[in-house]
Write a protein that holds these residues in place. Structure first.
Motif, short mmCIF file in Angstrom:
data_model
loop_
_atom_site.label_atom_id
_atom_site.label_comp_id
_atom_site.label_asym_id
_atom_site.label_seq_id
_atom_site.Cartn_x
_atom_site.Cartn_y
_atom_site.Cartn_z
N ILE A 126 -7.63 5.52 -3.43
CA ILE A 126 -8.35 4.48 -2.69
C ILE A 126 -9.28 5.11 -1.65
CG2 ILE A 126 -8.04 2.59 -1.04
CD1 ILE A 126 -5.52 1.82 -2.57
N GLU A 127 -8.79 6.13 -0.97
CA GLU A 127 -9.61 6.81 0.04
C GLU A 127 -10.84 7.47 -0.57
OE1 GLU A 127 -6.78 9.38 1.81
OE2 GLU A 127 -5.82 7.81 3.02
N SER A 128 -10.77 7.83 -1.85
CA SER A 128 -11.92 8.45 -2.51
C SER A 128 -13.09 7.48 -2.66
CB SER A 128 -11.52 8.98 -3.89
OG SER A 128 -11.23 7.92 -4.79
N PHE A 129 -12.84 6.19 -2.49
CA PHE A 129 -13.90 5.19 -2.53
C PHE A 129 -14.44 4.88 -1.14
CE2 PHE A 129 -11.81 4.54 -6.56
CZ PHE A 129 -12.83 4.20 -7.43
N GLY A 130 -14.05 5.68 -0.16
CA GLY A 130 -14.59 5.52 1.18
C GLY A 130 -13.77 4.65 2.09
N PHE A 131 -12.57 4.27 1.68
CA PHE A 131 -11.70 3.45 2.53
C PHE A 131 -10.80 4.34 3.39
CE2 PHE A 131 -13.02 0.41 -0.60
CZ PHE A 131 -12.94 -0.82 0.02
N GLN A 132 -10.42 3.80 4.53
CA GLN A 132 -9.47 4.49 5.41
C GLN A 132 -8.49 3.48 6.01
OE1 GLN A 132 -12.02 6.29 8.37
NE2 GLN A 132 -12.02 4.45 9.65
N GLY A 133 -7.31 3.98 6.34
CA GLY A 133 -6.29 3.10 6.89
C GLY A 133 -6.62 2.64 8.28
N ILE A 134 -6.41 1.33 8.54
CA ILE A 134 -6.71 0.78 9.87
C ILE A 134 -5.50 0.08 10.49
CG2 ILE A 134 -9.16 0.50 9.36
CD1 ILE A 134 -8.58 -2.51 8.98
N GLY A 135 -4.39 0.00 9.77
CA GLY A 135 -3.21 -0.68 10.32
C GLY A 135 -2.19 -0.97 9.23
N VAL A 136 -1.10 -1.60 9.64
CA VAL A 136 -0.04 -1.94 8.69
C VAL A 136 0.58 -3.28 9.07
CG1 VAL A 136 0.53 0.47 8.15
CG2 VAL A 136 1.77 -0.74 9.98
N PHE A 137 1.11 -3.95 8.09
CA PHE A 137 2.10 -5.00 8.29
C PHE A 137 3.46 -4.35 8.02
CE2 PHE A 137 -1.64 -7.37 6.71
CZ PHE A 137 -1.84 -8.22 7.78
N ASP A 138 4.43 -4.59 8.88
CA ASP A 138 5.73 -3.95 8.73
C ASP A 138 6.82 -5.01 8.79
OD1 ASP A 138 7.85 -2.23 8.59
OD2 ASP A 138 7.65 -1.45 10.62
N TYR A 139 7.54 -5.15 7.68
CA TYR A 139 8.63 -6.13 7.59
C TYR A 139 9.89 -5.43 7.10
CZ TYR A 139 5.91 -10.34 8.54
OH TYR A 139 5.17 -11.31 9.17
N PRO A 140 11.04 -5.74 7.73
CA PRO A 140 12.30 -5.11 7.31
C PRO A 140 12.58 -5.32 5.83
CG PRO A 140 12.60 -6.30 9.37
CD PRO A 140 11.23 -6.64 8.88
N ASN A 141 13.00 -4.24 5.19
CA ASN A 141 13.38 -4.23 3.78
C ASN A 141 12.19 -4.33 2.81
OD1 ASN A 141 16.18 -4.13 4.48
ND2 ASN A 141 16.15 -6.34 4.78
N ILE A 142 11.02 -4.68 3.32
CA ILE A 142 9.80 -4.64 2.50
C ILE A 142 9.04 -3.36 2.77
CG2 ILE A 142 7.58 -5.75 2.01
CD1 ILE A 142 8.84 -8.41 2.71
N GLY A 143 9.05 -2.94 4.02
CA GLY A 143 8.34 -1.71 4.39
C GLY A 143 6.90 -1.98 4.78
N PHE A 144 6.10 -0.95 4.77
CA PHE A 144 4.70 -1.06 5.18
C PHE A 144 3.85 -1.70 4.08
CE2 PHE A 144 5.02 2.85 8.17
CZ PHE A 144 5.58 2.05 9.14
N VAL A 145 2.95 -2.56 4.52
CA VAL A 145 1.81 -2.97 3.70
C VAL A 145 0.60 -2.41 4.42
CG1 VAL A 145 0.51 -4.87 2.71
CG2 VAL A 145 3.00 -5.06 2.96
N ARG A 146 0.01 -1.39 3.85
CA ARG A 146 -1.06 -0.64 4.53
C ARG A 146 -2.41 -1.33 4.33
NH1 ARG A 146 1.31 4.24 5.85
NH2 ARG A 146 3.29 4.61 4.74
N ILE A 147 -3.16 -1.43 5.43
CA ILE A 147 -4.47 -2.09 5.41
C ILE A 147 -5.56 -1.03 5.40
CG2 ILE A 147 -5.97 -3.77 6.55
CD1 ILE A 147 -3.49 -4.77 8.05
#
Length: 492
Positions: free
Chosen positions: A459-480
């Protein structure tokens, strides 16, 4: 009216059990529950299309008919789990009263009522509470003075169509039937149940092959659906004791486990018996309720453990039908005049204390509760522009709870493990990210489906970079992810 008053303890316990199971009953479906719900709300003609789901079809039909009224979480769980759980508690009381006395019935059913493990799975839309109910009902029928063979056969058939682990309970039940009612009755019941379950066997083998293929495609999946053979024999009774609490090998858990087991052994040691004739009593328990219960608890546990060397499916929740026997065995020293009351009550007090603590922790700790996909979805919708956000999951299809709760306006891309490992194929698939401002990457199950973390660099190869996360117990990170200069106006 007099009969109802005589059953006052039973009614008080069942009402108490109902109120203990109300908190969190309306909570979000997690992965397996959402998959169950999605399959059950399909048309009636599709209810047998369950090859990927390794279970018999009875729960699908129960939930399907319930869904004709409502598809809310609490309503589906009510019919698929809560009512069967309450009936199991009632039957535990009746078993204790029938085999020993009312005090054993009251205490054993009270322990089951307060167990965080039983509370949890009385709220789970999966086939754990339902077979436990059939197991308790068939055992209750087994010990009736006026035994009716067709009733037992019908209930046993319902159990077979509820769980593939139910035969491990039925086998010792049939052995007891042989001892109590002879070969003719046992043969008749066996023939009827086998004949009526036989039409489902082709589907069973298809499901078994599908499960074996998943183990090949996702080698780590076996650790999710089963436990190491060396641990399972010990973990089942430990989970019955500690419930939903995360069991850790530290001194607190070890000492408490030793205290509970030592008190149980002490109470049973004081219970009068001829230990030198142990094997005779265990394998030919014609009249002694102690040995009959011990057989019904130990035999399914050992048999399922042996089968798991071939098909590793044993987990404590799948043996939920053993819990009534576990608590009956813990309570029965109360029925003996030879056991000092302090000794007989010691394991009861310890178990009840652990149960109440575990239940309070279950109510208050999100880490011990189910995956909260409903609130996660809602936060995503309120935070990100739906039409400009792409959700990516490394799985053969979008996760079941995402499909259950997802607004139709949120585009979703499912990438299989095989596609992810083909560089040209994954780059072609991911070109679609250029059409979106934001990309969501779910860490959920990626330790199995993407162990080498190939998705994020792609995904980063298309020019995207991480800007944050949603974090829920037992689901884990959903990276934005977003491109530079296109970030959200506030940090997450």
């Amino acid at each position: 009216m007099k009969k109802l008053w005589q059953q006052r303890w039973l009614w008080l316990i069942v009402i108490f059990a109902f109120y203990l199971r109300l908190p969190l009953l309306t909570g979000s479906f997690w992965l397996d529950e959402a998959a169950q719900a999605l399959e059950s709300v399909r048309p009636f003609s599709q209810q047998l299309d369950i090859i990927p789901d390794f279970q018999p079809p009875l729960l699908h039909y129960v939930v399907h008919f319930a869904a004709q009224v409502s598809t809310t979480e609490w309503w589906l769980r009510l019919w698929g789990a809560l009512i069967p759980g309450l009936i199991t508690i009632w039957l535990t009381y009746e078993l204790g009263k029938k085999l020993f006395n009312e005090q054993v019935g009251v205490i054993s059913s009270l322990l089951l009522t307060t167990s965080s493990f039983h509370i949890f799975y009385s709220q789970e839309l999966r086939p754990y509470s339902l077979p436990a109910m059939w197991g308790a009902l068939s055992s209750w029928l087994l010990f009736q003075k006026k035994f009716t063979w067709w009733q037992f056969a019908l209930v046993s058939l319902a159990g077979l169509y509820s769980s593939y682990l139910y035969p491990f309970l039925l086998i010792p039940q049939l052995w007891l039937l042989w001892q109590k009612h002879g070969r003719a009755v046992t043969t008749k019941i066996t023939a009827v149940t086998v004949a009526l379950f036989a039409p489902w066997l082709p589907m069973f083998f298809q499901q078994l092959n599908a499960g074996q293929q998943v183990r090949v495609d996702l080698p780590g999946w076996e650790t999710v659906v089963s436990l190491p053979q060396a641990k399972v024999l010990f973990l089942v009774p430990m989970k019955f004791i500690f419930g939903v609490l995360n069991i850790e090998l530290n001194w607190a858990y070890l000492l408490l486990t030793m205290a509970v087991l030592a008190s149980l052994v002490l109470a049973w040691h004081k219970y009068p018996t001829k230990w030198q004739r142990f094997w005779q009593k265990f394998f030919k328990p014609k009249k002694d309720g102690r040995w009959q219960l011990l057989l019904l608890f130990i035999a399914p546990l050992v048999l399922s453990w042996l089968i798991s060397f071939v098909v590793p499916v044993v987990r404590p929740k799948r043996l939920l039908y053993l819990m009534p026997f576990f608590y009956l065995l813990a309570s029965l020293p109360l029925a003996s005049k030879q056991v000092p009351k302090k000794i007989a009550w010691l394991p009861i007090v310890l178990l009840l204390g652990v149960n109440l603590y575990g239940t309070s922790q279950y109510w208050s700790s999100p880490q011990l509760q189910r995956e909260n996909w409903r609130d996660l979805k809602q936060e995503m919708v309120e935070t990100l522009p739906q039409q400009e956000t792409l959700a990516i999951m490394v799985f053969d299809e979008p996760f079941a709870p995402w499909r259950w709760y997802q607004p139709e306006s949120v585009p979703t891309l499912a990438v299989s493990s095989s596609e992810l490992n083909e560089a040209n194929e994954i780059n072609a698939l991911l070109r679609v990210v250029n059409d979106y401002r934001y990309v969501l990457v779910f860490d959920y199950l990626r330790d199995l489906s993407d162990p080498n973390n190939l998705l994020e660099p792609a995904i980063e190869s298309f020019g995207f970079q991480g800007i944050g996360v949603f974090d829920y117990p037992n689901i884990g990170f959903v990276r934005i992810y977003s491109r530079p200069g296109n970030a959200l106006g506030y940090s997450l």
